[in-house]
Design a protein around this motif. Structure first.
Motif, mmCIF file in Angstrom:
data_model
loop_
_atom_site.group_PDB
_atom_site.id
_atom_site.type_symbol
_atom_site.label_atom_id
_atom_site.label_comp_id
_atom_site.label_asym_id
_atom_site.label_seq_id
_atom_site.Cartn_x
_atom_site.Cartn_y
_atom_site.Cartn_z
ATOM 1 N N GLU A 288 -7.255 1.045 -10.148
ATOM 2 C CA GLU A 288 -7.824 2.521 -10.269
ATOM 3 C C GLU A 288 -7.515 3.057 -11.608
ATOM 4 O O GLU A 288 -7.964 4.261 -11.819
ATOM 5 C CB GLU A 288 -6.835 3.240 -9.209
ATOM 6 C CG GLU A 288 -7.086 3.009 -7.866
ATOM 7 C CD GLU A 288 -6.203 3.797 -6.860
ATOM 8 O OE1 GLU A 288 -5.457 4.857 -7.532
ATOM 9 O OE2 GLU A 288 -5.832 3.354 -5.901
ATOM 10 N N HIS B 43 0.853 -1.211 0.042
ATOM 11 C CA HIS B 43 -0.238 -0.038 0.211
ATOM 12 C C HIS B 43 1.024 1.328 -0.026
ATOM 13 O O HIS B 43 0.645 2.189 -0.714
ATOM 14 C CB HIS B 43 -0.745 -0.068 1.408
ATOM 15 C CG HIS B 43 -2.021 -1.001 1.014
ATOM 16 N ND1 HIS B 43 -3.150 -0.585 0.342
ATOM 17 C CD2 HIS B 43 -2.420 -2.191 1.622
ATOM 18 C CE1 HIS B 43 -4.215 -1.470 0.356
ATOM 19 N NE2 HIS B 43 -3.674 -2.553 0.951
ATOM 20 N N ALA B 44 1.993 1.334 0.862
ATOM 21 C CA ALA B 44 2.825 2.395 0.617
ATOM 22 C C ALA B 44 3.474 2.515 -0.473
ATOM 23 O O ALA B 44 3.589 3.801 -1.114
ATOM 24 C CB ALA B 44 3.960 2.158 1.817
ATOM 25 N N LYS C 254 -1.549 19.535 -7.032
ATOM 26 C CA LYS C 254 -1.869 18.574 -6.163
ATOM 27 C C LYS C 254 -3.084 19.445 -5.009
ATOM 28 O O LYS C 254 -4.186 18.789 -4.830
ATOM 29 C CB LYS C 254 -0.786 18.055 -5.462
ATOM 30 C CG LYS C 254 -1.235 17.117 -4.141
ATOM 31 C CD LYS C 254 -0.263 16.575 -3.550
ATOM 32 C CE LYS C 254 -0.534 15.546 -2.483
ATOM 33 N NZ LYS C 254 -1.642 15.948 -1.570
ATOM 34 N N ARG D 38 2.139 1.589 -3.370
ATOM 35 C CA ARG D 38 1.098 2.180 -4.286
ATOM 36 C C ARG D 38 0.808 3.681 -3.915
ATOM 37 O O ARG D 38 0.651 4.383 -5.087
ATOM 38 C CB ARG D 38 -0.243 1.343 -3.690
ATOM 39 C CG ARG D 38 -1.626 1.679 -4.738
ATOM 40 C CD ARG D 38 -2.247 3.005 -4.284
ATOM 41 N NE ARG D 38 -2.497 3.146 -2.921
ATOM 42 C CZ ARG D 38 -3.369 2.397 -2.262
ATOM 43 N NH1 ARG D 38 -4.551 1.779 -3.009
ATOM 44 N NH2 ARG D 38 -3.818 2.466 -0.964
ATOM 45 N N ASP D 39 0.997 3.835 -2.948
ATOM 46 C CA ASP D 39 0.767 5.487 -2.667
ATOM 47 C C ASP D 39 1.848 6.334 -3.375
ATOM 48 O O ASP D 39 1.649 7.344 -3.675
ATOM 49 C CB ASP D 39 0.691 5.661 -1.125
ATOM 50 C CG ASP D 39 -0.669 5.250 -0.464
ATOM 51 O OD1 ASP D 39 -1.668 4.961 -1.149
ATOM 52 O OD2 ASP D 39 -0.886 5.027 0.781
ATOM 53 N N SER E 69 -11.716 10.352 -5.464
ATOM 54 C CA SER E 69 -10.236 10.332 -5.436
ATOM 55 C C SER E 69 -9.655 9.734 -7.022
ATOM 56 O O SER E 69 -8.575 10.183 -7.195
ATOM 57 C CB SER E 69 -9.867 9.321 -4.186
ATOM 58 O OG SER E 69 -8.370 9.304 -4.313
ATOM 59 N N ARG F 216 1.320 6.422 -7.022
ATOM 60 C CA ARG F 216 0.187 7.037 -7.208
ATOM 61 C C ARG F 216 0.278 8.637 -7.041
ATOM 62 O O ARG F 216 0.044 9.348 -8.061
ATOM 63 C CB ARG F 216 -0.773 6.783 -6.185
ATOM 64 C CG ARG F 216 -2.448 7.255 -6.679
ATOM 65 C CD ARG F 216 -3.315 6.778 -5.587
ATOM 66 N NE ARG F 216 -4.765 6.820 -5.824
ATOM 67 C CZ ARG F 216 -5.469 7.994 -5.905
ATOM 68 N NH1 ARG F 216 -4.753 9.087 -5.203
ATOM 69 N NH2 ARG F 216 -6.605 8.064 -6.140
ATOM 70 N N ASP F 217 0.995 9.007 -6.094
ATOM 71 C CA ASP F 217 1.342 10.540 -6.018
ATOM 72 C C ASP F 217 2.385 10.959 -7.083
ATOM 73 O O ASP F 217 2.288 12.262 -7.591
ATOM 74 C CB ASP F 217 2.150 10.586 -4.627
ATOM 75 C CG ASP F 217 1.471 10.612 -3.229
ATOM 76 O OD1 ASP F 217 0.193 10.607 -3.460
ATOM 77 O OD2 ASP F 217 1.988 10.376 -2.400
ATOM 78 N N LYS G 283 -14.314 8.001 -2.460
ATOM 79 C CA LYS G 283 -13.382 7.103 -3.254
ATOM 80 C C LYS G 283 -13.399 7.344 -4.791
ATOM 81 O O LYS G 283 -12.131 7.333 -5.419
ATOM 82 C CB LYS G 283 -13.402 5.545 -2.815
ATOM 83 C CG LYS G 283 -12.521 4.707 -3.388
ATOM 84 C CD LYS G 283 -13.031 3.111 -3.249
ATOM 85 C CE LYS G 283 -11.872 2.349 -3.533
ATOM 86 N NZ LYS G 283 -11.890 2.285 -5.175
#
Length: 241
Positions: A71, A24-25, A146, A27-28, A169, A31-32, A166
């Motif tokens: 996503e 998940h980290a 952002k 992915r984040d 997002s 994603r950023d 969600k």
């Protein structure tokens, strides 16, 4: 975190909770990098390189990339592996069409729930946009973009519908991807002054005006697209890990 049934459940079960948190980290972080335009559409995201950069196994890297694929930010191509999605002009139009359908309703719902504390949060958000707008350089522009997207996410949060939040997002992320490919260089297509107009209508409790202003705002964002592709950084340079 709950995962959609369309994702590879077998892959998720093959990693432990610590590895899942790490995925998940990753992915984040990816994603950023995609959302703020450090990774351009079409950039390859090899599992081996992602794993090396984050010191994880290819299985964990694959799971992170799979979440991004769900996503719509990453796609898999035969013999190429994962790449940052490269939306077509038609897909770009569909993203903004979806926003026209969703965001006026979010604004109307937010008006019913908003109070002084929420208004103050919007004021702080606009101040952050001002701060980044006053700065110069590529990093400042990325931060401004952002922060502009965060305004829309804050609206969805205050509306109080977790499903819509969600969805928004994902829409904001996809919009950033579209802007990365088609937006004019150096221009934030999500105008700060328009956000102020939307907030003024919300404060006045004028749902019709707030929704109309939001629609005009989305029209201007889409109208700013010029279909010229943008170059991005390498995976390593974009993540700087």
């Amino acid at each position: 975190m709950k995962h959609d049934s369309t994702m590879d459940e077998g892959l998720r079960l093959s990693i432990d909770s610590t590895q899942e948190d790490r995925a998940h980290a990753i992915r984040d972080a990816l994603r950023d990098a995609i959302v703020d335009r450090r990774l351009a559409p079409g950039t390859r995201l090899p599992e081996a390189e992602v794993g090396t950069l984050f010191s994880v196994s290819r299985t964990v890297a694959r799971y992170a990339l799979q979440m991004l694929a769900f996503e719509g930010l990453v796609q898999s191509e035969r013999n190429k592996g994962a790449i940052v999605s490269n939306p077509s002009p038609e897909e770009a139009r569909q993203v903004f069409a979806a926003r026209r359908l969703i965001e006026p309703g979010i604004v109307a719902t937010a008006i019913e729930r908003i109070g002084p504390k929420e208004i103050e949060r919007f004021r702080q958000q606009l101040a952050e946009e001002d701060h980044h707008k006053a700065r110069r350089g590529v990093d400042a522009k990325r931060s401004e973009i952002k922060a502009s997207g965060d305004f829309h996410l804050l609206l969805a949060e205050i509306a109080g519908n977790a499903v819509l939040e969600k969805f928004m997002s994902e829409l904001v992320a996809r919009s950033s991807l579209v802007i990365a490919l088609y937006g004019r260089s150096g221009v934030s297509s999500c105008g700060h002054s328009e956000h102020e107009d939307i907030l003024a209508a919300i404060e006045a409790g004028d749902s019709a005006r707030a929704s109309a202003t939001m629609l005009r705002h989305i029209d201007l964002m889409e109208g700013d697209l010029d279909l010229r592709p943008r170059d991005g950084l390498t995976l390593r340079d974009a993540l700087q890990v």
